[in-house]
Write a protein that holds these residues in place. Sequence first.
Motif, mmCIF file in Angstrom:
data_model
loop_
_atom_site.group_PDB
_atom_site.id
_atom_site.type_symbol
_atom_site.label_atom_id
_atom_site.label_comp_id
_atom_site.label_asym_id
_atom_site.label_seq_id
_atom_site.Cartn_x
_atom_site.Cartn_y
_atom_site.Cartn_z
ATOM 1 N N UNK A 169 -11.196 5.963 -6.950
ATOM 2 C CA UNK A 169 -9.741 6.038 -7.013
ATOM 3 C C UNK A 169 -9.168 4.740 -7.563
ATOM 4 N N UNK A 170 -9.720 3.618 -7.139
ATOM 5 C CA UNK A 170 -9.243 2.320 -7.634
ATOM 6 C C UNK A 170 -9.396 2.217 -9.145
ATOM 7 N N UNK A 171 -10.509 2.708 -9.665
ATOM 8 C CA UNK A 171 -10.732 2.665 -11.106
ATOM 9 C C UNK A 171 -9.740 3.544 -11.872
ATOM 10 N N UNK A 172 -9.236 4.579 -11.228
ATOM 11 C CA UNK A 172 -8.258 5.478 -11.861
ATOM 12 C C UNK A 172 -6.817 5.091 -11.551
ATOM 13 N N UNK A 173 -6.636 4.079 -10.722
ATOM 14 C CA UNK A 173 -5.292 3.654 -10.348
ATOM 15 C C UNK A 173 -4.655 2.872 -11.484
ATOM 16 N N UNK A 174 -3.419 3.185 -11.859
ATOM 17 C CA UNK A 174 -2.756 2.412 -12.914
ATOM 18 C C UNK A 174 -2.594 0.952 -12.495
ATOM 19 N N UNK A 176 -1.353 -2.305 -11.312
ATOM 20 C CA UNK A 176 -0.129 -2.695 -10.634
ATOM 21 C C UNK A 176 0.538 -1.600 -9.838
ATOM 22 N N UNK A 177 -0.102 -0.441 -9.673
ATOM 23 C CA UNK A 177 0.504 0.637 -8.891
ATOM 24 C C UNK A 177 0.780 0.147 -7.476
ATOM 25 N N UNK A 178 1.843 0.640 -6.831
ATOM 26 C CA UNK A 178 2.226 0.124 -5.513
ATOM 27 C C UNK A 178 1.136 0.222 -4.456
ATOM 28 N N UNK A 179 0.223 1.179 -4.603
ATOM 29 C CA UNK A 179 -0.804 1.343 -3.572
ATOM 30 C C UNK A 179 -2.090 0.578 -3.891
ATOM 31 N N UNK A 180 -2.148 -0.118 -5.023
ATOM 32 C CA UNK A 180 -3.395 -0.782 -5.416
ATOM 33 C C UNK A 180 -3.842 -1.808 -4.374
ATOM 34 N N UNK A 181 -2.936 -2.676 -3.929
ATOM 35 C CA UNK A 181 -3.310 -3.713 -2.972
ATOM 36 C C UNK A 181 -3.769 -3.107 -1.650
ATOM 37 N N UNK A 182 -3.070 -2.075 -1.170
ATOM 38 C CA UNK A 182 -3.467 -1.432 0.088
ATOM 39 C C UNK A 182 -4.819 -0.737 -0.046
ATOM 40 N N UNK A 183 -5.082 -0.165 -1.209
ATOM 41 C CA UNK A 183 -6.367 0.489 -1.435
ATOM 42 C C UNK A 183 -7.493 -0.545 -1.381
ATOM 43 N N UNK A 184 -7.287 -1.673 -2.024
ATOM 44 C CA UNK A 184 -8.294 -2.734 -1.962
ATOM 45 C C UNK A 184 -8.483 -3.210 -0.520
ATOM 46 N N UNK A 185 -7.389 -3.338 0.210
ATOM 47 C CA UNK A 185 -7.468 -3.788 1.598
ATOM 48 C C UNK A 185 -8.232 -2.780 2.459
ATOM 49 N N UNK A 186 -8.014 -1.488 2.206
ATOM 50 C CA UNK A 186 -8.739 -0.460 2.949
ATOM 51 C C UNK A 186 -10.236 -0.591 2.710
#
Length: 312
Positions: A169-174, A176-186
């Motif tokens: 999902x991270x690789x497909x995330x645009x 700077x998308x708003x959820x990018x940082x939270x996804x990395x944190x997860x």
Amino acid sequence: MSESKKMAGGMTRANGAILIAAVLLLAGAIGYAIWRDSAPGSDGAAAQPTAAPSDQLAALEARTRSEPNSADAWMQLGAARFDLGNFGGAATAYEKAVGLSPESAGLWSALGEARVMASQSDPMPPAALQAFDKAIALDPRDPRARYFRAVKKDVGGDHKGAIADWFALLEDTPQGAPWEADLRRTIEQVGAIHKIEVAGRLAKTQARPLTPNEIPVAARAIPGPSRSDMEAASQLPKGQQDAMIQGMVDGLETKLKANPADVDRWIMLMRSRMTLGETAKAAQALKDGIAANPGAAGRLKAQAQMLGVPGA
């Protein structure tokens, strides 16, 4: 997504400070960097009074009674209830919406999230998973559904599988998308809890480049706020922060009433509403923006999807 229960959180003190700093940066200006945690500026005009949440909710409920076959009406009611923490009520409204518009992946994933949040015991109830599966069948790239399906793996004991899905999902995330940082944190948190090495891969994994429709609204030769500006904004009492932020958003809406053809400002308004946790109002901004600019529907929807606007 740091809590495994939602794609994006509500307003925080840090977000508020950055939003307020945007006033210092963009007072009277057009455009800003959409992927910064900032909000549009106002020209200093007094904010218009807004309806209380209970009044807004009553208006949306009245709309569903007058337009019972409108998926949009039920979607906005679902988003409003979700914003107010009435997750069971949100799920009920979203169920009506998907019944009327069953081909919307965004509605199905919003329903799934509401069902997860409404659950008092099961972290991934079967009805929520069914909704996420429906969303994936319609749009395999739907980020909310992909995130929660990975959560299902994690709570089921397949921690490596969940992390692999989150990396995909991270690789497909645009970018700077708003959820990018939270996804990395997860990914970091789950890796740490289960002693799975993720740091090296996180350092190498980048979000994907933006498509033309996803290109952010660019700040036009406007310098960024200084550190002292940011620090001063962050020291304001919360009540003053909230009033200042609401004034910015109200000022933006006033400008849009005067010039509804300004697509960039509709995107700013959606971003601001989502940052404030006002997802129903963000959905209304998407609808109004498309109505005023049908030729820009593709761009508006692409931006809304990245922002997590319900039904986008």
